[in-house]
Design a protein around this motif. Structure first.
Motif, PDB file in Angstrom:
ATOM      1  N   GLN A   9      10.888  -6.346   1.736  1.00 26.35           N
ATOM      2  CA  GLN A   9      10.453  -4.985   0.942  1.00 26.35           C
ATOM      3  C   GLN A   9      11.247  -4.886  -0.003  1.00 26.35           C
ATOM      4  O   GLN A   9      11.243  -3.687  -0.319  1.00 26.35           O
ATOM      5  CB  GLN A   9      11.657  -3.996   1.792  1.00 26.35           C
ATOM      6  CG  GLN A   9      10.393  -3.859   4.021  1.00 26.35           C
ATOM      7  CD  GLN A   9      10.489  -3.215   4.605  1.00 26.35           C
ATOM      8  OE1 GLN A   9      11.941  -2.971   5.083  1.00 26.35           O
ATOM      9  NE2 GLN A   9       9.909  -2.199   4.913  1.00 26.35           N
ATOM     10  N   PRO A  39       4.187  -5.213   1.026  1.00 28.00           N
ATOM     11  CA  PRO A  39       3.012  -4.059   0.984  1.00 28.00           C
ATOM     12  C   PRO A  39       3.636  -3.534   2.811  1.00 28.00           C
ATOM     13  O   PRO A  39       2.595  -3.371   3.410  1.00 28.00           O
ATOM     14  CB  PRO A  39       2.212  -3.406   1.176  1.00 28.00           C
ATOM     15  CG  PRO A  39       1.606  -5.343   0.832  1.00 28.00           C
ATOM     16  CD  PRO A  39       2.314  -5.635   0.372  1.00 28.00           C
ATOM     17  N   THR A  93       5.663  -1.257   4.976  1.00 29.06           N
ATOM     18  CA  THR A  93       5.577   0.543   5.469  1.00 29.06           C
ATOM     19  C   THR A  93       6.682   1.201   6.058  1.00 29.06           C
ATOM     20  O   THR A  93       7.762   1.727   6.538  1.00 29.06           O
ATOM     21  CB  THR A  93       4.617   1.177   5.492  1.00 29.06           C
ATOM     22  OG1 THR A  93       3.757   1.062   6.758  1.00 29.06           O
ATOM     23  CG2 THR A  93       3.684   1.061   4.656  1.00 29.06           C
ATOM     24  N   LYS A  95      -5.289  -1.190  11.595  1.00 27.92           N
ATOM     25  CA  LYS A  95      -3.571   0.316  10.829  1.00 27.92           C
ATOM     26  C   LYS A  95      -3.806   1.656  12.122  1.00 27.92           C
ATOM     27  O   LYS A  95      -3.084   1.553  12.091  1.00 27.92           O
ATOM     28  CB  LYS A  95      -4.190   0.494   9.789  1.00 27.92           C
ATOM     29  CG  LYS A  95      -3.231   2.054   9.579  1.00 27.92           C
ATOM     30  CD  LYS A  95      -4.316   2.701   7.879  1.00 27.92           C
ATOM     31  CE  LYS A  95      -3.010   3.741   7.310  1.00 27.92           C
ATOM     32  NZ  LYS A  95      -2.461   5.081   8.658  1.00 27.92           N
ATOM     33  N   GLU A  96      -4.580   1.257  12.800  1.00 28.59           N
ATOM     34  CA  GLU A  96      -4.219   2.803  14.353  1.00 28.59           C
ATOM     35  C   GLU A  96      -3.904   1.360  14.860  1.00 28.59           C
ATOM     36  O   GLU A  96      -2.644   2.029  15.671  1.00 28.59           O
ATOM     37  CB  GLU A  96      -5.994   2.690  14.839  1.00 28.59           C
ATOM     38  CG  GLU A  96      -6.490   3.926  13.441  1.00 28.59           C
ATOM     39  CD  GLU A  96      -7.579   4.310  14.544  1.00 28.59           C
ATOM     40  OE1 GLU A  96      -8.587   3.316  15.253  1.00 28.59           O
ATOM     41  OE2 GLU A  96      -8.037   5.125  13.477  1.00 28.59           O
ATOM     42  N   ASP A 151       0.191   1.336  13.794  1.00 23.51           N
ATOM     43  CA  ASP A 151       1.057   2.590  14.654  1.00 23.51           C
ATOM     44  C   ASP A 151       0.804   3.164  15.891  1.00 23.51           C
ATOM     45  O   ASP A 151       2.131   3.323  15.757  1.00 23.51           O
ATOM     46  CB  ASP A 151      -0.596   3.776  13.989  1.00 23.51           C
ATOM     47  CG  ASP A 151      -0.395   4.336  12.260  1.00 23.51           C
ATOM     48  OD1 ASP A 151       0.327   3.364  11.515  1.00 23.51           O
ATOM     49  OD2 ASP A 151      -1.258   4.140  11.696  1.00 23.51           O
ATOM     50  N   ASP A 195       1.371  -4.764   9.618  1.00 26.51           N
ATOM     51  CA  ASP A 195       2.043  -4.009   8.219  1.00 26.51           C
ATOM     52  C   ASP A 195       1.325  -3.943   7.017  1.00 26.51           C
ATOM     53  O   ASP A 195       0.864  -3.360   6.285  1.00 26.51           O
ATOM     54  CB  ASP A 195       2.818  -3.865   8.360  1.00 26.51           C
ATOM     55  CG  ASP A 195       3.678  -2.688   8.034  1.00 26.51           C
ATOM     56  OD1 ASP A 195       3.027  -1.722   7.388  1.00 26.51           O
ATOM     57  OD2 ASP A 195       4.977  -2.301   7.915  1.00 26.51           O
ATOM     58  N   ALA A 211      -2.801  -4.193   7.336  1.00 18.95           N
ATOM     59  CA  ALA A 211      -3.454  -2.633   7.166  1.00 18.95           C
ATOM     60  C   ALA A 211      -2.718  -1.768   6.013  1.00 18.95           C
ATOM     61  O   ALA A 211      -3.972  -0.575   5.475  1.00 18.95           O
ATOM     62  CB  ALA A 211      -2.017  -1.728   8.676  1.00 18.95           C
ATOM     63  N   HIS A 212      -2.120  -2.131   5.015  1.00 18.39           N
ATOM     64  CA  HIS A 212      -1.422  -1.499   3.277  1.00 18.39           C
ATOM     65  C   HIS A 212      -1.759  -1.861   3.169  1.00 18.39           C
ATOM     66  O   HIS A 212      -1.558  -1.830   1.612  1.00 18.39           O
ATOM     67  CB  HIS A 212      -0.134  -0.898   4.617  1.00 18.39           C
ATOM     68  CG  HIS A 212      -0.281   0.272   5.462  1.00 18.39           C
ATOM     69  ND1 HIS A 212       0.439  -0.803   6.415  1.00 18.39           N
ATOM     70  CD2 HIS A 212      -0.201   1.053   5.531  1.00 18.39           C
ATOM     71  CE1 HIS A 212       0.654   0.241   7.422  1.00 18.39           C
ATOM     72  NE2 HIS A 212      -0.187   1.753   6.950  1.00 18.39           N
ATOM     73  N   ASN A 213      -1.846  -3.383   2.427  1.00 19.41           N
ATOM     74  CA  ASN A 213      -2.509  -3.599   1.470  1.00 19.41           C
ATOM     75  C   ASN A 213      -3.655  -3.167   0.732  1.00 19.41           C
ATOM     76  O   ASN A 213      -3.651  -3.485  -0.665  1.00 19.41           O
ATOM     77  CB  ASN A 213      -2.255  -5.435   1.632  1.00 19.41           C
ATOM     78  CG  ASN A 213      -2.656  -6.101   0.181  1.00 19.41           C
ATOM     79  OD1 ASN A 213      -1.412  -6.366  -0.928  1.00 19.41           O
ATOM     80  ND2 ASN A 213      -3.335  -6.602   0.401  1.00 19.41           N
ATOM     81  N   ASN A 214      -4.658  -3.412   1.486  1.00 21.53           N
ATOM     82  CA  ASN A 214      -5.817  -2.768   0.658  1.00 21.53           C
ATOM     83  C   ASN A 214      -6.361  -3.614  -0.719  1.00 21.53           C
ATOM     84  O   ASN A 214      -6.960  -3.110  -1.815  1.00 21.53           O
ATOM     85  CB  ASN A 214      -5.827  -0.756   0.139  1.00 21.53           C
ATOM     86  CG  ASN A 214      -5.047  -0.223   0.862  1.00 21.53           C
ATOM     87  OD1 ASN A 214      -5.698   0.143   1.671  1.00 21.53           O
ATOM     88  ND2 ASN A 214      -4.141   0.446   0.322  1.00 21.53           N
ATOM     89  N   LYS A 232      -4.923  -5.436  -2.994  1.00 21.83           N
ATOM     90  CA  LYS A 232      -4.435  -5.249  -3.822  1.00 21.83           C
ATOM     91  C   LYS A 232      -2.987  -7.029  -4.549  1.00 21.83           C
ATOM     92  O   LYS A 232      -3.794  -7.066  -5.438  1.00 21.83           O
ATOM     93  CB  LYS A 232      -3.405  -4.013  -4.212  1.00 21.83           C
ATOM     94  CG  LYS A 232      -3.724  -2.342  -3.695  1.00 21.83           C
ATOM     95  CD  LYS A 232      -2.701  -1.239  -3.906  1.00 21.83           C
ATOM     96  CE  LYS A 232      -3.620  -0.336  -4.145  1.00 21.83           C
ATOM     97  NZ  LYS A 232      -3.118   0.783  -4.048  1.00 21.83           N
TER      98      LYS A 232
END
Length: 1007
Positions: free
Chosen positions: A662, A672, A674, A702-703, A706, A778, A781-784, A786
Motif C-alpha cells: 500500500q 489499489p 483499499t 466488489k460487492e 465489501d 481488493d 474490485a478497485h483497480n478499474n 488502470k
C-alpha cells in the motif's frame, strides 16, 4: 621454524589455488534460489527472509562497493566474496588436517619433525584440503552469493582455533583462543546457525586436553555438557534473550505507558550489567573457569549484537522488509521462523492421526499504534493418537501419498513404529543425507532431482565402475553433469578414518562428532516432512568437510604402510602424489564442467524477460523463489523496470506485506488496496470460509469484497465456538466491463475493442479466502483497469483464483484481459495476445546465453528451458491460427537460433515435435528435418536404454516415458511422410516397428 613456515606457506597456497578455481568458475551475475534476495538485501541493506543474515548482508554491502557504480557488476563481487571465503575455508582446512596429522606423527608434542614426517604431514594437508576444494556440494556454494560459503568459513575457523588452543593450552593466555571462538560463534549466528553445531566437538577437545584422567564416563559427561552449551547458545542466548526482551517491552509499553523498545533496551542493559558484574566478581574472587565462561558469553553477545541491524533497517522501511521485524515480538518470531510452523521431534502424530481437540497456547502479540495488541492465541492441536519420535507426521495429502508410495503401504493400512523408523532410515537418512555424501566422494549420474527414488539414474550416485555394462543413455554419459569418481575419495577417506581411530581414538571421536552434528544430527533435528522444493545437500557441507580431514589422514595411513617396504621419504612423496591424483586431480577433472558457471546468465535474463513482458506500471504476481528473487535483483540492483510492482503471493499472506504494497516502491505507485490495516492485520480475517448462500447469479467482485470485509454482524456467521466471522457467500464472481475505459487505459488496442466481453465471469476455485486472495479481490474490485494485472507463467493454477479464461500470454507472463471467453480452447493458459508477445519475444527478450553457456544448472534446464520452448510454440501456433505465417516462421527460426537442443524430460520432445511440424507447415523443410532428427536422436537414445532395462527387469523401465517416446516417434514419421521426406519417414517407421517389437509387453501387443 621450518615446519611453521612451510605449514603457513602451503596453507596460503591452498587458498590461492581454491580461490583461483572459484573465481574462474564464478557465476557472473545473479543465481537462482536465495541469491537474488541476498544480493538485493546486501546492496541496499534490506531485510532478508527469516531468520535474517545481518553479518552476511553487511559484508555483502562492502563487497558491492567494488563495482564502483556499475550495478551490473554487483553480483560478480558479492559472488567473489563467496569464492574468497571458500578459498579461506580450504586454507583453514589444510591447517586443521596438518594439526591432526602432526598429533598422529608425534609421540610427544616436543618431538622433532624429521623430513619424512614433514613430507607426510604436508601431503595429508594438501590432499585433504585440495580434495575438498573440488567436491560437488562445496564448489556449488563457492561461486554464488549464498550464506553457506561464509558459514563454512566460520566452521573452519572455530575448528582450527580449538586445535590452536589445544596446541598451546599449557601456555599463559591460551584461553584467548576459546574467547575468540565464542566471538566467531556469535558473529556466525548472523550468517547461519550451522556453525553452532561445532560446539559438542569443541567441548570434547577441551575435555581431552584439560582432564588429567580421561574416562568413558567423563567423556560422556563432557559430550552432554557440549550438547547443553549448544542448547544454551541456540535457545538461551539466541532465542530467549529476544523473548524476555519482548515481555519486558510489553510491560514497559502497555503497563508503564512508555514507547516501543524501551523495555527491550532496559532488559539489554540488565544483561550487560549482569555480565560485567560477573566478570568483575570472577576476577576479584579468582575464579578462572567462571571468568572464562562469562567472557565467552560476553563475546557471543558481541557477535550476536549484529542482529541490531534487523530492527534498525526494518524501521527504515526498505523495499524488501521481510516480516517487518521492528519490535521485539516480531523479531522473536522472525528469528524463530514461526511462519514455517513447528516440527514435532520427540513426540507427535502419525500421518493418519485425526485432530480431536485443540488447546489455546500463548497469546500472540502484535504492535499496535501505541500499545501491543492481543492478536489471538497460538493453537495447539490434540490428536487421537501420537507416537515417540514421529517422522511421518505430515497430514498433507501429497506427503501422505509419498509416505505410502515410498514404503509401499496399502491404502487403509495403519502405519506402525516400524514404518516410521524405516522412513527415517531409508528416506530421511539415506535418501536425504547419505545419497548426498556419495555424490561428493563416490560420484553422480546427473543433477536431476532424485529425492523420490533410490533406483534409476536421476539424482542418484554412481562410482562409474560398473556403468559400462548398464548401457546408459548418451544424455547421461555425454553430459558434463555425469561425474563418476570411482569411489576413490571415499576409499582414501575410509582408510584415514580407520587409521585415525586406531592411532588416536580421542581425536577421531572429535572429528566424528563434527561429522555427525553437521550431518545426521541436522537430519534428525530438521525432520523433513517429505519431498523438498530442491535438493538439500548444501545443508550438510560441514559433515563433508569433516570427512575431508580423514581423506587427508588417509595419506598418512598409506605412507605408513608403504614405509614398511620402501624408503620413508619415497613413501611420503609417493602417498602424497597418489592422494593428489585420486582426490583433487580426479575431482577437478570430473567436476569442473559441472561447476563452471562463468558463461551462465539464465537467472538474470529470465527475470529480465518476466519484467519486460509486463506492460507499463503493471502489477506482477509471482509465487516461488525462482520467479521472484531474481526479479528482485534485476529491479532492486540494476533498476530494470522499476515501474512494475512485484507481488509474491506466498508472502502476500502476511499483513506486513500487504501493508508494504500500500506504499510506493521504486517507480511504482501503491497498489489499489483499499482495506485499512485493521481489516486484515494479524488475527483478523486470517481465513474467510465459503458458506454457499445458493445465489442464482454471479456476484460483482466488489460487492463480494465489501461483504467479506464488513464489520456488520449481518455479514457474519456464527462459528461452533460461538464467535462470529465473515464468510464467502458465493464462488461465482463477475466484473462489468466498460470497453471505452479498458481501451483508454491501454489494456487493449482500439482494434481489439470488439473482442471485449461485456461482463467478466469466473468461478473462484477455493473453499476459503486467505489474506492473499482477500488482497487480490481488493485489487480486482478497485483497480478499474488502470494498472495491468499480470501473473508469471510459472505460477501454479491454484494461485490464479479461476481467472484462466481471461489470461493471455504476452511472453513470460499472463496478462489479465477481459476478452470474450473462448470456450473452444482446451488449454486456457495457451491463449496468446500475439502482437504484444511477438514483439517481446523477437525484439526484447534475452536468452541467458542458453546456446553457448558451458554449463546450465538444473533450474535452467528443467524449469526454464521447457517454459521457453512452450513460449515459442504457443506464439508460433497462435500466429499460424491468425494467418500470420511469416511471423510464425520467424518465431520457429528464432527458437532454433537461441536455444540449445536439450531434453530435460520426454515431454519436451513432445513439444518440440509440434515445432518441427510448424517448420514443415511453414515450408522450411530444412529446419523441419533438423528438428526431427534432433528429436529422433534423443528418443532412440532413451528407448534403447529402456529396451536394455526391459531385458533386465520389466518393472525397472519407465512405462510412461516409453509410451510418450513411441507416440512422438510415430508423430515424427507421420509429419515426415506428410511433407514428402520419404527417406526420413522410412527411417522413423523402421525404428518405430523395431521398438514396437521390443516393447510389446509394455505397449500391449504393440498398440
Amino acid at each position: 621454524m621450518q615446519y611453521k613456515k612451510i605449514n603457513n606457506l602451503l596453507g596460503w597456497l591452498c587458498f590461492v589455488i581454491a580461490s583461483i578455481t572459484y573465481i574462474l568458475t564464478l557465476e557472473p551475475s545473479v543465481s537462482f534460489w536465495d541469491c537474488g534476495e541476498f544480493i538485493s538485501c546486501a546492496y541496499r541493506l534490506q531485510v532478508a527472509h527469516q531468520p535474517g543474515y545481518p553479518v552476511f548482508a553487511m559484508i555483502g554491502k562492502v563487497l558491492s562497493l567494488l563495482s564502483f557504480g556499475d550495478n551490473t557488476k554487483v553480483p560478480f563481487f558479492t559472488n567473489m566474496g563467496s569464492a574468497l571465503a571458500s578459498g579461506a575455508t580450504i586454507m583453514f582446512l589444510f591447517w586443521t588436517i596438518t594439526a591432526f596429522a602432526k598429533k598422529l606423527m608425534l609421540e610427544k608434542r616436543t618431538d622433532k619433525i624429521d623430513n619424512y614426517k614433514l613430507y607426510v604431514i604436508m601431503g595429508a594437508g594438501l590432499v585433504g584440503a585440495l580434495g575438498f576444494t573440488y567436491t560437488d556440494t562445496f564448489w556449488f556454494s563457492a561461486v554464488e552469493t549464498i550464506v553457506f560459503a561464509l558459514s563454512s568459513l566460520c566452521t573452519a575457523i572455530v575448528f582450527w582455533a580449538i586445535l590452536k588452543w589445544d596446541e598451546h593450552a599449557d601456555e599463559a593466555g591460551a584461553d584467548k583462543w576459546i574467547v575468540f571462538i565464542a566471538y566467531v560463534i556469535g558473529l556466525s549466528i548472523g550468517i547461519h546457525l550451522l556453525n553452532l553445531l561445532t560446539i559438542p566437538a569443541i567441548g570434547m577437545v577441551y575435555y581431552f586436553r584439560r582432564s588429567r584422567n580421561v574416562t568413558v564416563g567423563g567423556s560422556i559427561l563432557a559430550f552432554l555438557a557440549g550438547v547443553v552449551i549448544l542448547g544454551l547458545v541456540q535457545y538461551g542466548i539466541r532465542g530467549y534473550t529476544i523473548k524476555f526482551a519482548a515481555y519486558f517491552d510489553l510491560y514497559f509499553v502497555n503497563s508503564l505507558g512508555m514507547g516501543f523498545g524501551t523495555g527491550a533496551f532496559f532488559f539489554i542493559l540488565i544483561i550487560i550489567a549482569a555480565i560485567v558484574f560477573g566478570i568483575v566478581y570472577s576476577i576479584r574472587k579468582k575464579k578462572p573457569v567462571l571468568n572464562l565462561a562469562l567472557l565467552c558469553v560476553a563475546f557471543i553477545y558481541f557477535g550476536y549484537g549484529s542482529f541490531a541491524y534487523i530492527p534498525i533497517r526494518a524501521t527504515a522501511n526498505p523495499d524488501l522488509n521481510n516480516s517487518h521485524p521492528d519490535n521485539a515480538f516480531t523479531l522473536y518470531g522472525y528469528l524463530n521462523r514461526i511462519q514455517y510452523g513447528e516440527v514435532p521431534l520427540l513426540s507427535g502424530p502419525f500421518y493418519d492421526a485425526q485432530a480431536v481437540d485443540q488447546k489455546q497456547g500463548s497469546i500472540i502479540y502484535r504492535k499496535g499504534k501505541t500499545q501491543y495488541e492481543n492478536a489471538g492465541r497460538k493453537i495447539d492441536y490434540v490428536y487421537d493418537h501420537t507416537t515417540p519420535l514421529p517422522r511421518m507426521y505430515s497430514t498433507d495429502g501429497n506427503d501422505v501419498q509419498f509416505y505410502k508410495q515410498w514404503l509401499r503401504i496399502p491404502d487403509g493400512q495403519v502405519p506402525t513404529m516400524g514404518d516410521n523408523l524405516k522412513w527415517m532410515v531409508s528416506w530421511q537418512m539415506y535418501q536425504m543425507y547419505w545419497r548426498y555424501f556419495f555424490w561428493n566422494f563416490v560420484g553422480r549420474y546427473n543433477d536431476a532431482d532424485g529425492q523420490q527414488s533410490t533406483e534409476g539414474i536421476d539424482g542418484n550416485w554412481t562410482s562409474g565402475l560398473f556403468d559400462g555394462g548398464k548401457h546408459l543413455p548418451k544424455s547421461v554419459t555425454a553430459a558434463n553433469t555425469y561425474t563418476p569418481l570411482y569411489g576413490l575419495p571415499l576409499l582414501i577417506g575410509l582408510i584415514g578414518l580407520f587409521y585415525h581411530v586406531n592411532k588416536r581414538g580421542n581425536d577421531a571421536l572429535i572429528v566424528a562428532l563434527l561429522f555427525f552434528f553437521t550431518g545426521l544430527a541436522i537430519v534428525l533435528y530438521v525432520n523433513q516432512a517429505s519431498v523438498q522444493p530442491r535438493e538439500r545437500d548444501y545443508s550438510y557441507v560441514g559433515s563433508f568437510y569433516a570427512f575431508a580431514i580423514w581423506i587427508g589422514l588417509g595419506v598418512i595411513a598409506i605412507a605408513e604402510f608403504a614405509r614398511k617396504y620402501i624408503d620413508g621419504k619415497l613413501a611420503a612423496i609417493g602417498s602424497t602424489v597418489i592422494g593428489l591424483l585420486i582426490c583433487p586431480v580426479l575431482l577437478a577433472a570430473k567436476e569442473w564442467g559441472d561447476h563452471d558457471r562463468s558463461t551462465k546468465m539464465t537467472p538474470h535474463d529470465m527475470a529480465y524477460n518476466y519484467l519486460i513482458s509486463c506492460p507499463p506500471n503493471a502489477i506482477l504476481f509471482t509465487y516461488g523463489d525462482n520467479d521472484t528473487y531474481s526479479l528482485w535483483y534485476d529491479q532492486e540492483v540494476e533498476g530494470i523496470r522499476p515501474d512494475v510492482r512485484i507481488v509474491n503471493l506466498s508472502l502476500f499472506t502476511g499483513d506486513w506485506y500487504i501493508r508494504q504494497m500500500q506504499k510506493p516502491m521504486n517507480a511504482s505507485a501503491p497498489l489499489p488496496i483499499t482495506m485499512p490495516f485493521d481489516k486484515y492485520k494479524e488475527g483478523v480475517r486470517d481465513v474467510v470460509y465459503f458458506n454457499d448462500q445458493k445465489l442464482a447469479d454471479a456476484q460483482d467482485v466488489k460487492e463480494v469484497f465489501d461483504f467479506i470485509t464488513s464489520d456488520d454482524k449481518a455479514a457474519k456467521m456464527q462459528l461452533s465456538n460461538g464467535e462470529e466471522a465473515n464468510y464467502l457467500p458465493t464462488k461465482s464472481l463477475k466484473m462489468d466491463i466498460n470497453a471505452d475505459e479498458v481501451v483508454a487505459n491501454g489494456v487493449v488496442t482500439p482494434g481489439q475493442k470488439s473482442k471485449l466481453a461485456k461482463t467478466m465471469e469466473w468461478k473462484y476455485t477455493s473453499n476459503y479466502v486467505t489474506k492473499e486472495n482477500l488482497a487480490m479481490f481488493d485489487i480486482l474490485a478497485h483497480n478499474n483497469w488502470k494498472r495491468p494485472i499480470c501473473f508469471t507463467t510459472t505460477i501454479g493454477n491454484e494461485n490464479l483464483v479461476g481467472l484462466q479464461p481471461y489470461l493471455y500470454k504476452e511472453g513470460f507472463t499472463y496478462h489479465l484481459i477481459p476478452f470474450q471467453k473462448d470456450t473452444a480452447v482446451h488449454d486456457q493458459l495457451s491463449k496468446v495476445n500475439t502482437e504484444v508477445m511477438y514483439t517481446n519475444v523477437m525484439t526484447k527478450f534475452k536468452f541467458g546465453n542458453f546456446k553457448k553457456a558451458k554449463y546450465l544448472d538444473h533450474e535452467s534446464t528443467s524449469m526454464f528451458y521447457p517454459v521457453m520452448v512452450t513460449t515459442f510454440l504457443d506464439l508460433a501456433q497462435s500466429l499460424v491460427e491468425e494467418g500470420k505465417t511469416e511471423k510464425a516462421l520467424n518465431v520457429v527460426r528464432k527458437y532454433d537460433a537461441e536455444l540449445p537442443d536439450l531434453y530435460p524430460y520426454v515431454d519436451v520432445a513432445g513439444r518440440k515435435l509440434y515445432l518441427a511440424r510448424l517448420a514443415y507447415e511453414l515450408h522450411d523443410v530444412v529446419l523441419g528435418n533438423k528438428l526431427s532428427k534432433n528429436i529422433d536422436a534423443y528418443l532412440t537414445d532413451q528407448l534403447d536404454y529402456n529396451a536394455y532395462l526391459l531385458t533386465q527387469d520389466i518393472n525397472s523401465i519407465n512405462g510412461r516415458d516409453v509410451q510418450i517416446g513411441m507416440q512422438v516417434l510415430n508423430g515424427l514419421a507421420q509429419f515426415a511422410k506428410d511433407n514428402h521426406q520419404t527417406s526420413l519417414a522410412n527411417q522413423f517407421d523402421t525404428q518405430l516397428k523395431n521398438y514396437e517389437t521390443k516393447f510389446r509387453a509394455v505397449l500391449g501387443g504393440g498398440q
